[in-house]
Design an enzyme around this catalytic site. Structure first.
Site, PDB file in Angstrom:
ATOM      1  CE  LYS A  35     -30.581 -14.363 -16.677  1.00 44.58           C
ATOM      2  NZ  LYS A  35     -29.765 -15.145 -17.618  1.00 44.58           N
ATOM      3  CE  LYS A  39     -31.405 -18.941 -28.489  1.00 45.97           C
ATOM      4  NZ  LYS A  39     -32.197 -18.935 -27.258  1.00 45.97           N
ATOM      5  CG  HIS A  82     -27.875 -25.969 -17.156  1.00 41.39           C
ATOM      6  ND1 HIS A  82     -27.725 -25.753 -18.513  1.00 41.39           N
ATOM      7  CD2 HIS A  82     -28.166 -27.279 -17.022  1.00 41.39           C
ATOM      8  CE1 HIS A  82     -27.943 -26.882 -19.164  1.00 41.39           C
ATOM      9  NE2 HIS A  82     -28.203 -27.838 -18.282  1.00 41.39           N
ATOM     10  CB  THR A 124     -28.303 -19.881 -25.362  1.00 39.85           C
ATOM     11  OG1 THR A 124     -29.410 -19.660 -24.498  1.00 39.85           O
ATOM     12  CG2 THR A 124     -27.521 -21.087 -24.904  1.00 39.85           C
ATOM     13  CE  LYS A 172     -29.087 -10.931 -21.184  1.00 41.25           C
ATOM     14  NZ  LYS A 172     -28.326 -12.096 -21.613  1.00 41.25           N
TER      15      LYS A 172
HETATM   16  C1  26W Z   1     -34.818 -24.793  -8.870  1.00 37.03           C
HETATM   17  C2  26W Z   1     -34.942 -23.455  -9.489  1.00 37.03           C
HETATM   18  C3  26W Z   1     -34.155 -23.366 -10.739  1.00 37.03           C
HETATM   19  C4  26W Z   1     -34.782 -23.247 -11.955  1.00 37.03           C
HETATM   20  C5  26W Z   1     -34.047 -23.170 -13.122  1.00 37.03           C
HETATM   21  C6  26W Z   1     -32.771 -23.400 -10.690  1.00 37.03           C
HETATM   22  C7  26W Z   1     -32.040 -23.329 -11.834  1.00 37.03           C
HETATM   23  C8  26W Z   1     -32.675 -23.225 -13.052  1.00 37.03           C
HETATM   24  C9  26W Z   1     -31.898 -23.187 -14.334  1.00 37.03           C
HETATM   25  C10 26W Z   1     -30.680 -24.065 -14.247  1.00 37.03           C
HETATM   26  C11 26W Z   1     -31.529 -21.801 -14.688  1.00 37.03           C
HETATM   27  C12 26W Z   1     -31.061 -21.699 -16.105  1.00 37.03           C
HETATM   28  O1  26W Z   1     -31.840 -21.700 -17.032  1.00 37.03           O
HETATM   29  N1  26W Z   1     -29.746 -21.553 -16.292  1.00 37.03           N
HETATM   30  C13 26W Z   1     -29.240 -21.136 -17.574  1.00 37.03           C
HETATM   31  O2  26W Z   1     -28.902 -22.258 -18.364  1.00 37.03           O
HETATM   32  C14 26W Z   1     -28.513 -21.863 -19.672  1.00 37.03           C
HETATM   33  C15 26W Z   1     -28.302 -23.103 -20.496  1.00 37.03           C
HETATM   34  O3  26W Z   1     -27.147 -23.763 -20.084  1.00 37.03           O
HETATM   35  C16 26W Z   1     -27.278 -20.984 -19.605  1.00 37.03           C
HETATM   36  O4  26W Z   1     -26.972 -20.540 -20.907  1.00 37.03           O
HETATM   37  C17 26W Z   1     -27.518 -19.789 -18.697  1.00 37.03           C
HETATM   38  O5  26W Z   1     -26.323 -19.062 -18.525  1.00 37.03           O
HETATM   39  C18 26W Z   1     -28.028 -20.249 -17.354  1.00 37.03           C
HETATM   40  O6  26W Z   1     -28.396 -19.149 -16.548  1.00 37.03           O
END
Ligand code: 26W
Length: 817
Positions: free
Chosen positions: A553, A659, A359, A655, A547
């Protein structure tokens, strides 16, 4: 007839009966909390009745089941959503009317489970909704965090974090299953021994045990008896309390061990897209991964016995980013240590069962655990990772002979850390990116070395959102208007929304569409007034960026753009533009200093534009406190302009963009993430694209100098100076110096403006200018808005889930009503 539904009169009777039995009161006497309990348990009864009807079908038919492992599920409130899926919402609404119950207030009684940070968590929730709607057998698996994401308050322009104790009054939607408790083991040591048949085996001893107790929340399929579960694991100590210490009066000590175990499911880490190697976080990850895999194996055995060859055909395990990645060696451990399988067979079964979605490509988000931490906390898992890594490197050596550096980059363990992304890629049968551009970047850069070896393993299935929550529930007026125009088939087949296209030409329809938007703006205004005491100008453009707060961003670019507009109006009394309200909703990670300063900046700009008589009626800036799922439900339907400003190449998908689009907002954004596909679907005349492309961003690294823009563009120079000359905060002119510095010089040896804020700012402001001109052309604007809604069907998560299922999981839709 698909399934039985309560009529209005049955609902009334049920509510009155519950009030009487639970609280000994009538509707008139009940508190709002009691009314909520009575209504919600009525809905719950309807759901459980359906569950009973369809129960056992999967086991009887031996169908494959998906376990969707995710550290976050941002499900939002359940009551209204469940009423939508029961398809008798109208009966409930009528019953509420006759009983004198205010339905909005009723919904607001429900505490919102904030078991997620942002996009990743909300995506998991949309996926579960679609899995149930499509009748695919699945279970979401996560942690039952006692404290979800912090509640945000804005005090004097600053973000303040408050704890979110969402379980204080219990959770009516969950069912505790103590009978399915599992042990999870930490620490200790591993000994090897030779068993009777001469095989070397491993014994884990001296560990600490934490109990994983499951709580299931039902996820109802739309208009069906299908009910999947979201399983949340709660950590419990096997010890009650140490009676010996207790009797000696050492109460604190007596509780200590118990608390050390139970802290595992205490709180959700609030960092989004930023990794910190915290021991407790690793414990959380292994805790829910282990419990889930143990359960999945037992459930498989119950239906199929010890026929391990069948395992990958009957069990799909999906890891939502790398956070549940330890589920992979955990399955190996169970197959080898508990059931005596040989390594090669266990590895084959494991790889054929797991799939992984990535992601993010931000390097600071990639999880790398210190080797010695993994070794100490999970000694047996560590051994398995080592063996996996050894075999992986041997295989890679055959392909990339002599290329040590490359193999090092691809290794599971290297340079003193365990690389979770490498583990997931090496050990999954499929790796997915969340939009086309993101999948391309994964193939070209992040996982390029793996892609060269096995290109077919890499997919790009674009994210989606559930149109049931984000349109049917959040925007009932627009939903009815769509029904009126094209019938209600789109509710089950969201692609049919495309039939709305010809209605762009229908002047009467356009006006109805406008009326819905206007009413939604009025509702948002009342929402903001009651919650924050802020009055919105509902005649202005609602221009929203909602967001998580993150540099990539570029909320900062939005803010500087507002400053530029402010300066234009301030220096030219004849400057002509329609009134606009800039709305921000964003939580910053509590330790992210710069992100919090950007929130402070937005609030300073809000004050500035409100104080100046020349701008106060044309520009408004509002910060919506505590952005969360329910706030988004009020925000999306009311928004005219959707701000999607990420530096190209950085936002994996987004996402929120979908919406907003579905609710008839027009996007202004960069060619990034799913914006690219929104652009492809609506066409260039129905979206405002600006700024560097991902390739241009790539080429500009090391070449771009933000000071060039500063020196050559007087408008940019002016706003930059205003950051440090006291314009924004006369009593403390240095307040925003840090931002000024980061944009022009870079911090602590870093590059200046790494997200190209100043580079894209002029094009952004020009595009915004064109947009506001177009907004004044009412017909043109309404056509664009309708066009966006009509084209949004492909972004339903039903499409996403169908693709995942066709290409990855291969689940069979259950044959039930
Ligand atoms: C370990 C710390 C950490 C925590 C959360 C690393 C990474 C994350 C997530 C992967 C961050 C996240 O929410 N990414 C988002 O995922 C969405 C669903 O696919 C995408 O639409 C967003 O672009 C993306 O930033």
């Amino acid at each position: 007839m698909a399934c039985s539904r309560l009529s209005k009169d049955q609902i009334k009777k049920a509510i009155e009966g519950k009030l009487e039995r639970y609280f000994g009161c009538t509707v008139e006497e009940a508190t709002e909390g009691q009314l909520y309990q009575a209504v919600a348990s009525t809905v719950r009864d309807e759901i459980m009745e359906r569950r009973t009807q369809s129960r056992g079908v999967r086991k009887k038919t031996g169908s494959k089941k998906l376990y969707y492992l995710s550290a976050e599920f941002l499900v939002g409130r359940a009551l209204h959503n469940n009423m939508v899926s029961l398809v008798n919402e109208e009966n409930y609404t009528q019953a509420f009317k006759e009983l004198g119950i205010d339905r909005r207030r009723l919904f607001e009684q429900e505490p919102e489970p904030g078991l997620g940070n942002g996009g990743l968590g909300r995506l998991a929730a949309c996926f579960l909704d679609s899995l149930s709607a499509l009748k695919l057998p699945a279970m979401g698996c996560t942690i039952r965090y006692e404290y979800g994401l912090f509640r945000q308050k804005i005090v004097d322009g600053y973000q303040i974090e408050l704890p979110d104790s969402w379980l204080d009054n219990g959770n009516l939607w969950e069912i505790c299953r103590p009978d399915q408790t599992y042990e999870v083991h930490f620490g200790g040591k591993v000994e090897d021994y030779v068993d009777v048949s001469g095989v070397t085996r491993y014994r884990h001893t001296g560990y600490q045990t934490v109990l994983a107790v499951p709580y299931d929340m039902p996820v109802l399929g739309y208009d069906s008896t299908m009910v999947n579960m979201l399983r949340t694991w709660s950590a419990k100590s096997p010890k009650t309390l140490d009676m010996a210490s207790f009797n000696r009066g050492q109460y604190a000590q007596a509780m200590e061990e118990k608390e050390l175990a139970e802290v595992i499911s205490k709180v959700l880490y609030p960092e989004d897209n930023h990794y910190e190697g915290k021991e407790l976080r690793l414990k959380q990850q292994y805790f829910f991964s282990s419990a889930t895999v143990q359960y999945a194996v037992d459930d498989f055995i119950k239906v199929h016995g010890y026929n391990w060859n069948l395992f990958p055909e009957k069990v799909a395990l999906h890891v939502n980013d790398t956070h549940p990645g330890m589920a992979i060696p955990e399955l190996m451990r169970i197959l080898i240590d508990k059931y005596g399988l040989e390594w090669d067979r266990a590895e084959d079964i494991t790889r054929r069962s797991f799939a992984y979605t990535n992601h993010t490509v931000l390097s600071e988000a990639l999880e790398k655990w210190p080797e010695d931490l993994v070794k100490r906390l999970l000694p047996r898992i560590y051994m398995i990772l080592q063996e996996m890594n050894k075999r992986l490197c041997q295989r890679l050596w055959d392909v990339y002979t002599g290329q040590w550096e490359r193999i090092g980059r691809m290794a599971i363990i290297g340079y003193g850390s365990v690389h979770m992304a490498n583990l997931c890629v090496a050990m999954s049968h499929t790796v997915n990116g969340v939009s086309q551009i993101h999948a391309d970047i994964l193939r070209r850069t992040t996982f390029h070395d793996y892609y060269m070896v096995e290109p077919n393993r890499f997919l790009g299935i674009t994210n989606g959102i559930t149109h049931r929550r984000w349109l049917m529930q959040a925007n009932p007026a627009l939903s009815s208007l769509i029904d009126e125009a094209i019938g209600d088939a789109w509710r089950k087949e969201p692609n049919r929304m495309i039939d709305l296209l010809p209605f762009e030409d229908d002047a009467a329809f356009r006006e109805k569409f406008a009326k819905v938007k206007q009413d939604n703006k009025l509702y948002l205004a009342s929402y903001m007034r009651t919650r924050q005491g802020i009055l919105l100008d509902t005649e202005s453009i609602f221009d929203t960026q909602a967001k998580r707060l993150h540099e990539y961003k570029r909320q900062l670019m939005n803010a500087l753009g507002i400053m530029m507009l402010y300066n234009r109006i301030d220096s030219n009394p004849n400057y002509d533009c329609p009134p606009v309200t800039f709305i921000f909703g964003a939580k910053a990670a509590p330790g992210f200093y710069r992100a919090k300063l950007i929130i402070r900046l937005i609030n300073a700009i809000s004050d500035l534009v409100a104080k100046n008589p020349r701008t106060k009626d044309l520009i408004h800036v509002v910060f919506l406190e505590n952005y969360c799922v329910s706030a988004a439900e009020a925000l999306m339907p009311a928004t005219d302009v959707s701000e999607q400003l990420s530096t190209a190449g950085k936002e994996a998908s987004g996402t929120g963009n979908m919406k907003f689009m579905m609710n008839g907002a027009v996007t202004i954004g960069t060619m990034d993430g799913a914006n690219v596909e929104i652009f492809q679907n609506v066409g260039k005349d129905n979206i405002y694209i600006f700024g560097l492309s991902a390739e241009e961003v790539e080429r500009n690294y090391g070449v771009y100098r933000s000071s060039d823009i500063y020196e050559t563009n007087p408008e940019v120079r002016r706003v930059m100076e205003q950051l440090i000359d006291g314009t924004l905060c006369p009593e403390n002119p240095r307040m925003f110096q840090e931002l000024y510095h980061a944009l022009l010089f870079g911090d602590g040896g870093g590059v200046a403006d790494p997200y190209f804020v100043l580079k894209d700012l002029p094009a952004y402001v020009e595009t915004r200018h064109i947009l506001s001109g177009d907004y004044r052309n009412r017909e043109k604007w309404l056509r664009m808005a309708i066009h966006n809604t009509a084209c949004s069907g492909v972004f339903s998560s039903d499409r996403t889930i169908s693709e995942y299922n066709d290409k990855i999981w291969h689940l069979k839709s259950l044959d039930i009503d």
